[in-house]
Design a protein around this motif. Structure first.
Motif, short mmCIF file in Angstrom:
data_model
loop_
_atom_site.label_atom_id
_atom_site.label_comp_id
_atom_site.label_asym_id
_atom_site.label_seq_id
_atom_site.Cartn_x
_atom_site.Cartn_y
_atom_site.Cartn_z
N ARG A 88 3.34 8.33 -5.51
CA ARG A 88 2.33 7.35 -5.04
C ARG A 88 2.19 8.11 -3.37
N GLU A 89 3.15 8.62 -3.05
CA GLU A 89 3.06 9.20 -1.61
C GLU A 89 2.04 10.40 -1.92
N ILE A 90 2.32 11.16 -3.06
CA ILE A 90 1.48 12.61 -3.16
C ILE A 90 -0.13 11.99 -3.60
N ALA A 91 -0.15 10.86 -4.07
CA ALA A 91 -1.63 10.31 -4.51
C ALA A 91 -2.20 9.81 -3.14
N PHE A 92 -1.53 9.36 -2.34
CA PHE A 92 -1.91 8.96 -0.96
C PHE A 92 -2.42 10.03 -0.12
N GLU A 93 -1.55 10.85 -0.07
CA GLU A 93 -1.95 12.22 0.62
C GLU A 93 -3.32 12.89 0.04
N CYS A 94 -3.41 13.01 -1.39
CA CYS A 94 -4.54 13.31 -1.73
C CYS A 94 -5.73 12.66 -1.33
N LEU A 95 -5.71 11.16 -1.47
CA LEU A 95 -6.93 10.42 -1.23
C LEU A 95 -7.12 10.69 0.47
N GLN A 96 -6.02 10.59 1.10
CA GLN A 96 -6.48 10.86 2.61
C GLN A 96 -7.43 12.27 2.95
N LYS A 97 -6.93 13.13 2.04
CA LYS A 97 -7.61 14.44 2.18
C LYS A 97 -9.07 14.29 1.62
N VAL A 98 -9.29 13.41 0.53
CA VAL A 98 -10.53 13.33 -0.05
C VAL A 98 -11.64 12.49 1.05
N PHE A 99 -10.80 11.21 1.35
CA PHE A 99 -11.92 10.15 2.16
C PHE A 99 -11.93 10.67 3.58
N LYS A 100 -10.91 11.50 4.30
CA LYS A 100 -11.00 11.88 5.80
C LYS A 100 -11.39 13.05 5.74
N HIS A 101 -11.29 14.27 4.93
CA HIS A 101 -11.53 15.61 5.05
C HIS A 101 -12.52 16.01 4.31
N LYS A 102 -13.00 15.06 3.32
CA LYS A 102 -14.07 15.59 2.11
C LYS A 102 -13.45 16.49 1.33
N ALA A 103 -12.24 16.71 1.18
CA ALA A 103 -11.70 17.61 -0.12
C ALA A 103 -12.11 17.04 -1.17
N PHE A 104 -12.27 18.09 -2.37
CA PHE A 104 -12.35 17.98 -3.71
C PHE A 104 -11.19 17.61 -4.61
N SER A 105 -11.22 16.26 -4.94
CA SER A 105 -9.86 15.94 -5.82
C SER A 105 -9.62 17.03 -7.18
N ASN A 106 -10.61 17.41 -7.70
CA ASN A 106 -10.10 18.58 -8.78
C ASN A 106 -9.14 19.64 -8.22
N ILE A 107 -9.66 20.04 -7.20
CA ILE A 107 -8.96 21.16 -6.41
C ILE A 107 -7.47 20.73 -6.15
N LEU A 108 -7.22 19.64 -5.43
CA LEU A 108 -6.15 19.06 -5.11
C LEU A 108 -5.42 18.84 -6.27
N LEU A 109 -5.76 18.13 -7.29
CA LEU A 109 -5.14 17.72 -8.45
C LEU A 109 -4.71 19.08 -9.37
N ASN A 110 -5.30 20.11 -9.20
CA ASN A 110 -5.17 21.25 -9.75
C ASN A 110 -3.74 21.95 -9.25
N GLU A 111 -3.62 21.75 -7.73
CA GLU A 111 -2.41 22.39 -7.21
C GLU A 111 -1.24 21.34 -7.61
N ILE A 112 -1.59 20.12 -7.47
CA ILE A 112 -0.47 19.28 -8.22
C ILE A 112 0.05 19.52 -9.48
N SER A 113 -0.80 19.86 -10.45
CA SER A 113 -0.59 20.12 -11.67
C SER A 113 0.44 21.26 -11.95
N LYS A 114 0.35 22.21 -10.68
CA LYS A 114 1.42 23.41 -10.81
C LYS A 114 2.86 23.05 -10.10
N LYS A 115 2.95 21.92 -9.60
CA LYS A 115 4.27 21.21 -8.91
C LYS A 115 5.25 21.14 -9.86
N ASP A 116 6.53 21.43 -9.44
CA ASP A 116 7.53 21.21 -10.29
C ASP A 116 8.20 19.71 -10.41
N ILE A 117 7.42 18.89 -10.94
CA ILE A 117 7.77 17.52 -11.06
C ILE A 117 7.62 17.14 -12.62
#
Ligand SMILES: C[S@@+](CC[C@H](N)C(=O)[O-])C[C@H]1O[C@@H](n2cnc3c(N)ncnc32)[C@H](O)[C@@H]1O
Length: 426
Positions: A11-40
């Motif tokens: 949920r912290e990771i999700a929150f951080e992504c959503l901040q980037k999307v809603f506050k900094h106009k980031a694209f979620s598919n790019i952020l989620l692609n980065e997360i898919s490479k994380k070791d979790i």
């Protein structure tokens, strides 16, 4: 601002992504692609994907629901984002224990501003206790209700209603919150479609589709061995359909004017069975590497990649076949890129895109042989970029004739919305 980059908490990771999307106009598919490479663990990643995608897709509904309980003007955006994503889980992720949603939200709130954690706790308990009532908008007209329930900005609804009428506009609104199917293309340079289908139909729960070379699976396939070996590539059916309509012939000399990330140009190459020659042009240098990776993975040996502005490039020899898969508003890909939907419709930005498409079409004409065929396609349903654009083009060039035209809205087969028009130079 709290530091959460190193967290493994979904949920912290999700929150951080959503901040980037809603506050900094980031694209979620790019952020989620980065997360898919994380070791979790994969199940943590799945929860992040569900929360991020679901909160963005349902943002207007969540915002309107939460604002029945808090004063938006007095609550900072971080806390609002946290409440939206928690309300999303309460409403849509029914297998998650409610106490976990509240406890985790309170713990994130404490890191944002400890004084607001009580507000978060109290608001989410109200959402849980009054869920049906808070999420209902029965006092509104059916039209208003459908656009809020499907989080479609009114500017889009009005545009679609003006262009296609309210019945289709309502269908488009309802379709915009659907989960897209996983479509992919079998790379016939490496395996025949039937061999792939027979070999993997059980393992990947495969279903055949309306367009050639394309299958649906229920299994995520980007990490699969078949993907790494280049037997398949992920591509929406409506996008695969474009090259099926272009239908280049063996030994053709083909130009793809706007090629990144390379889905269609590699399809052209496989249709040609690596014969002939394909020029793949892309203006954006940073995307060239992406096309090259796809070319290498899929084993295409007849593509020459060039980084140029396709509105002005000239070639000594004209082409048998041209694909202009033009940059566009993207109003057909709300399901896959929900941020586009949330930005709303603005005329000025679209007028710039329409001018660029028109310039690209003019240069496509200049580079096409007599008797040559070209396809113009977009992933939008906006008539101004599609049918109207082509009518104007045809009126500029009397020897260009339309031979096929199709508008997929996306709701017919749960694909992207795509426009395709095939023309011949007489
Ligand atoms: C819709 S995408 C193409 C998708 C691609 N055909 C595929 O199937 O993978 C449009 C592409 O056109 C590129 N583009 C935009 N303006 C261009 C121009 N003037 N010349 C060449 N490419 C351009 C964009 O960078 C973007 O990558």
């Amino acid at each position: 601002m709290m530091q959460m980059m190193k967290t493994n908490n979904s949920r912290e990771i999700a929150f951080e992504c959503l901040q980037k999307v809603f506050k900094h106009k980031a694209f979620s598919n790019i952020l989620l692609n980065e997360i898919s490479k994380k070791d979790i663990p994969q199940k943590f990643k799945n929860l992040v994907f569900a929360i991020v995608h679901g909160t963005i897709i349902n943002k207007i509904l969540l915002e309107k629901t939460v604002s029945k309980l808090i004063d938006n003007k007095k609550t900072n955006l971080d806390i609002q984002i946290l409440l939206w994503m928690s309300a999303y889980q309460i409403r849509f992720l029914k297998t998650i224990p409610l106490y976990a949603v509240v406890n985790e939200a309170v713990s994130i709130a404490k890191k944002i501003n400890p004084r607001l954690s009580g507000l978060v706790n109290a608001t989410l308990k109200k959402v849980i206790n009054n869920e049906q009532e808070l999420f209902s908008f029965n006092e509104l007209s059916e039209e208003q209700r459908v656009i809020i329930e499907n989080s479609l900005p009114e500017s889009f609804y009005n545009l679609f209603k003006e262009q296609y009428g309210s019945k289709i506009a309502m269908k488009l609104a309802k379709d915009s919150t659907k989960k897209p199917s996983i479509y992919f293309r079998v790379n016939t340079l490496k395996i025949s479609f039937e061999d792939f289908f027979q070999t993997y139909k059980q393992e990947l729960s495969l279903i055949k589709t309306f367009t050639k070379d394309c299958l649906i699976t229920k299994v995520p396939i980007v990490q699969s061995r078949m993907y790494a070996e280049g037997l398949i590539t992920v591509q929406d059916a409506a996008s695969i359909n474009v090259v099926n309509i272009l239908d280049p012939k063996l030994n053709d000399h083909v130009l793809d004017m706007c090629a990144a990330p390379g889905g269609k140009v590699t399809h052209i190459s496989s249709k040609l069975k690596n014969t002939g020659k394909v020029i793949a042009c892309e203006i954006n240098e940073s995307k060239i590497k992406l096309i090259q990776q796809n070319i290498d993975r899929l084993g295409c040996s007849n593509i020459e990649l060039i980084c140029k502005d396709a509105t002005s490039m000239k070639f000594e020899e004209k082409f048998d076949c041209i694909l202009l898969d033009a940059p566009c508003s993207g109003f057909g890909v709300f399901k896959r890129k929900p941020e586009i939907k949330l930005k709303g419709y603005t005329k000025n930005k679209i007028n710039e895109i329409i001018q660029l498409q028109s310039n690209l079409l003019d240069n496509a004409y200049q580079n096409l042989k007599v008797s040559g065929e070209m396809v113009y396609s977009t992933c939008t349903i906006n008539k101004l970029e599609n049918q109207n654009q082509i009518e104007k083009f045809l009126s500029r060039y009397s020897n260009m004739k339309k031979i096929y035209e199709e508008q997929l809205f996306g709701y017919e087969n749960n694909t992207d919305g795509f426009y395709v028009c095939k023309m011949i130079k007489e």
